[in-house]
Design a protein around this motif. Structure first.
Motif, PDB file in Angstrom:
ATOM      1  N   ILE A 295      -2.115   5.082   0.023  1.00 22.03           N
ATOM      2  CA  ILE A 295      -1.082   5.680   0.873  1.00 22.03           C
ATOM      3  C   ILE A 295      -0.030   4.619   1.215  1.00 22.03           C
ATOM      4  O   ILE A 295      -0.349   3.590   1.810  1.00 22.03           O
ATOM      5  CB  ILE A 295      -1.694   6.256   2.158  1.00 22.03           C
ATOM      6  N   PRO A 296       1.224   4.830   0.842  1.00 21.97           N
ATOM      7  CA  PRO A 296       2.265   3.835   1.128  1.00 21.97           C
ATOM      8  C   PRO A 296       2.501   3.697   2.631  1.00 21.97           C
ATOM      9  O   PRO A 296       2.374   4.660   3.400  1.00 21.97           O
ATOM     10  CB  PRO A 296       3.515   4.409   0.441  1.00 21.97           C
TER      11      PRO A 296
ATOM     12  N   MET B  96       4.969   1.119  -7.303  1.00 19.71           N
ATOM     13  CA  MET B  96       5.022   2.478  -6.779  1.00 19.71           C
ATOM     14  C   MET B  96       6.440   2.775  -6.300  1.00 19.71           C
ATOM     15  O   MET B  96       6.973   2.078  -5.437  1.00 19.71           O
ATOM     16  CB  MET B  96       4.036   2.631  -5.621  1.00 19.71           C
ATOM     17  N   THR B  97       7.064   3.789  -6.873  1.00 12.87           N
ATOM     18  CA  THR B  97       8.385   4.220  -6.436  1.00 12.87           C
ATOM     19  C   THR B  97       8.232   5.457  -5.563  1.00 12.87           C
ATOM     20  O   THR B  97       7.636   6.458  -5.971  1.00 12.87           O
ATOM     21  CB  THR B  97       9.286   4.532  -7.638  1.00 12.87           C
ATOM     22  N   ILE B  98       8.767   5.394  -4.365  1.00 10.79           N
ATOM     23  CA  ILE B  98       8.585   6.463  -3.393  1.00 10.79           C
ATOM     24  C   ILE B  98       9.805   7.369  -3.317  1.00 10.79           C
ATOM     25  O   ILE B  98       9.683   8.584  -3.203  1.00 10.79           O
ATOM     26  CB  ILE B  98       8.262   5.861  -2.019  1.00 10.79           C
ATOM     27  N   PHE B  99      10.998   6.770  -3.390  1.00  2.00           N
ATOM     28  CA  PHE B  99      12.226   7.523  -3.199  1.00  2.00           C
ATOM     29  C   PHE B  99      13.056   7.600  -4.485  1.00  2.00           C
ATOM     30  O   PHE B  99      13.014   6.705  -5.317  1.00  2.00           O
ATOM     31  CB  PHE B  99      13.095   6.868  -2.117  1.00  2.00           C
ATOM     32  N   THR B 100      13.839   8.665  -4.588  1.00  4.95           N
ATOM     33  CA  THR B 100      14.920   8.760  -5.556  1.00  4.95           C
ATOM     34  C   THR B 100      16.198   8.575  -4.754  1.00  4.95           C
ATOM     35  O   THR B 100      16.691   9.509  -4.126  1.00  4.95           O
ATOM     36  CB  THR B 100      14.918  10.117  -6.271  1.00  4.95           C
TER      37      THR B 100
ATOM     38  N   MET C 209       4.340  11.155   0.575  1.00  6.06           N
ATOM     39  CA  MET C 209       4.059  10.814   1.956  1.00  6.06           C
ATOM     40  C   MET C 209       4.066   9.306   2.134  1.00  6.06           C
ATOM     41  O   MET C 209       3.748   8.554   1.208  1.00  6.06           O
ATOM     42  CB  MET C 209       2.684  11.363   2.362  1.00  6.06           C
ATOM     43  N   PHE C 210       4.471   8.856   3.315  1.00  3.23           N
ATOM     44  CA  PHE C 210       4.220   7.474   3.710  1.00  3.23           C
ATOM     45  C   PHE C 210       3.984   7.440   5.207  1.00  3.23           C
ATOM     46  O   PHE C 210       4.325   8.382   5.936  1.00  3.23           O
ATOM     47  CB  PHE C 210       5.336   6.520   3.277  1.00  3.23           C
ATOM     48  N   VAL C 211       3.383   6.366   5.666  1.00  2.00           N
ATOM     49  CA  VAL C 211       3.045   6.179   7.072  1.00  2.00           C
ATOM     50  C   VAL C 211       3.820   4.984   7.592  1.00  2.00           C
ATOM     51  O   VAL C 211       3.797   3.905   6.980  1.00  2.00           O
ATOM     52  CB  VAL C 211       1.538   5.954   7.258  1.00  2.00           C
ATOM     53  N   CYS C 212       4.513   5.172   8.705  1.00  2.00           N
ATOM     54  CA  CYS C 212       5.231   4.062   9.316  1.00  2.00           C
ATOM     55  C   CYS C 212       4.703   3.834  10.730  1.00  2.00           C
ATOM     56  O   CYS C 212       4.123   4.737  11.343  1.00  2.00           O
ATOM     57  CB  CYS C 212       6.731   4.319   9.337  1.00  2.00           C
ATOM     58  N   SER C 213       4.898   2.629  11.216  1.00  2.00           N
ATOM     59  CA  SER C 213       4.453   2.322  12.578  1.00  2.00           C
ATOM     60  C   SER C 213       5.090   1.024  13.034  1.00  2.00           C
ATOM     61  O   SER C 213       5.401   0.134  12.225  1.00  2.00           O
ATOM     62  CB  SER C 213       2.928   2.197  12.647  1.00  2.00           C
TER      63      SER C 213
ATOM     64  N   ALA D 138       7.047  -7.456   3.871  1.00  3.37           N
ATOM     65  CA  ALA D 138       6.472  -7.991   2.635  1.00  3.37           C
ATOM     66  C   ALA D 138       5.152  -8.695   2.921  1.00  3.37           C
ATOM     67  O   ALA D 138       4.173  -8.534   2.186  1.00  3.37           O
ATOM     68  CB  ALA D 138       7.463  -8.943   1.979  1.00  3.37           C
ATOM     69  N   GLY D 139       5.104  -9.476   3.993  1.00  2.95           N
ATOM     70  CA  GLY D 139       3.889 -10.195   4.334  1.00  2.95           C
ATOM     71  C   GLY D 139       2.739  -9.291   4.717  1.00  2.95           C
ATOM     72  O   GLY D 139       1.571  -9.626   4.478  1.00  2.95           O
ATOM     73  N   LEU D 140       3.057  -8.146   5.299  1.00 12.23           N
ATOM     74  CA  LEU D 140       2.022  -7.174   5.664  1.00 12.23           C
ATOM     75  C   LEU D 140       1.506  -6.398   4.459  1.00 12.23           C
ATOM     76  O   LEU D 140       0.493  -5.697   4.572  1.00 12.23           O
ATOM     77  CB  LEU D 140       2.580  -6.183   6.700  1.00 12.23           C
ATOM     78  N   GLY D 141       2.205  -6.487   3.338  1.00 12.27           N
ATOM     79  CA  GLY D 141       1.784  -5.744   2.154  1.00 12.27           C
ATOM     80  C   GLY D 141       2.264  -4.311   2.141  1.00 12.27           C
ATOM     81  O   GLY D 141       1.677  -3.457   1.461  1.00 12.27           O
ATOM     82  N   CYS D 142       3.332  -4.019   2.883  1.00 12.06           N
ATOM     83  CA  CYS D 142       3.875  -2.656   2.927  1.00 12.06           C
ATOM     84  C   CYS D 142       4.664  -2.344   1.664  1.00 12.06           C
ATOM     85  O   CYS D 142       5.137  -3.241   0.956  1.00 12.06           O
ATOM     86  CB  CYS D 142       4.782  -2.491   4.144  1.00 12.06           C
ATOM     87  N   ALA D 143       4.853  -1.057   1.415  1.00 14.93           N
ATOM     88  CA  ALA D 143       5.703  -0.610   0.312  1.00 14.93           C
ATOM     89  C   ALA D 143       7.151  -0.466   0.752  1.00 14.93           C
ATOM     90  O   ALA D 143       8.058  -0.476  -0.087  1.00 14.93           O
ATOM     91  CB  ALA D 143       5.193   0.720  -0.228  1.00 14.93           C
ATOM     92  N   ILE D 144       7.359  -0.308   2.070  1.00 14.55           N
ATOM     93  CA  ILE D 144       8.677   0.005   2.619  1.00 14.55           C
ATOM     94  C   ILE D 144       8.908  -0.844   3.857  1.00 14.55           C
ATOM     95  O   ILE D 144       7.971  -1.137   4.603  1.00 14.55           O
ATOM     96  CB  ILE D 144       8.756   1.497   3.024  1.00 14.55           C
TER      97      ILE D 144
END
Length: 251
Positions: free
Chosen positions: A153-154, A1-5, A133-137, A173-179
């Motif tokens: 949802i990324p 999944m590519t989110i950004f350009t 959209m993406f969700v950060c925390s 990476a260990g959490l399985g996040c995209a970002i």
């Protein structure tokens, strides 16, 4: 999944933290100012209220010391807060949405139906159907729950201020996040002395990309945003949208 350009510019709380040229953070006016300045994404901060609404506020307390989670939405409106629904309605659908989820201590003990992510999930699912959209925390538990219940949802893990780069990239990476979303100070700011053992920006970006992560930095200056973009960073969350746009054009 590519989110950004790459490189993309995300307006921090809209046009920037605090009050930028009369535009107060986390308000429609601030969102419009950021978009007009060239931001392709808007970052917002979401918290729950005492009566289970979601409002936009970065800090956990008002200036008078009252806690957001202890107040009904009506009291927060009196203080200038808007709801999440009002926020997404004010951000054009062609503009990406970065939702920073501010969970509260009571999410550990309150009934499931009242917890921040439970209240947020319907909005996330709806918005993900028609906008980037993406969700950060900072809260890994919020991200893990989102992975389970809405894996489409990324997500981005945000380690804390000046968190070591090694743990930031490996943790996301260990959490399985995209970002992975990393404080600019973790990379070292322009003019600061080199810190022994700190990885170079391009090395960190390269490892993140090899791990399947896109990489974002929050709150770099225009100078550092351009430096990060030269290193291959995918996006920056900034307080000076026009300044960063100009610095990227001059690269």
């Amino acid at each position: 999944m590519t989110i950004f350009t790459a490189p993309e510019v995300i307006g921090h709380r809209g046009a920037g933290r605090g009050n930028v040229d009369g535009n107060v953070e986390n308000t429609p006016e601030s969102f419009r100012a950021a978009v007009d300045s060239g931001a392709s994404w808007i970052e917002i901060d979401v918290r729950r209220t005492a009566d289970d609404h979601l409002v936009l506020r970065h800090d956990e307390m008002l200036e008078d010391g009252r806690t957001i989670a202890d107040l009904p939405v009506a009291d927060l409106r009196d203080d200038g807060a808007i709801t999440l629904e009002e926020a997404v309605g004010a951000i054009p659908p062609n503009i990406g949405l970065d939702i920073d989820v501010k969970t509260v201590m009571e999410d550990a003990t309150d009934p499931e139906a009242r917890r921040t992510m439970t209240l947020l999930l319907p909005v996330l699912r709806r918005e993900a159907r028609h906008r980037r959209m993406f969700v950060c925390s900072f809260d890994p538990a919020a991200l893990l729950r989102l992975h389970r219940e809405a894996p489409e949802i990324p997500t981005a893990w945000m380690p804390f201020v000046r968190n070591p780069l090694d743990q930031a990239v490996a943790g996301a990476a260990g959490l399985g996040c995209a970002i992975v979303a990393i404080d600019a100070r973790s990379f070292g700011l322009t003019g600061e002395p080199a810190r022994p053992g700190r990885r170079e920006v391009d090395y960190t970006v390269g490892v993140a990309h090899r791990a399947g992560l896109e990489i974002v930095s929050w709150c770099p200056s225009p100078t550092d945003a351009a430096r990060f973009a030269d290193a291959g960073m995918d996006a920056v969350v900034v307080d000076d949208v026009p300044g960063v746009i100009e610095a990227l054009k001059e690269r």
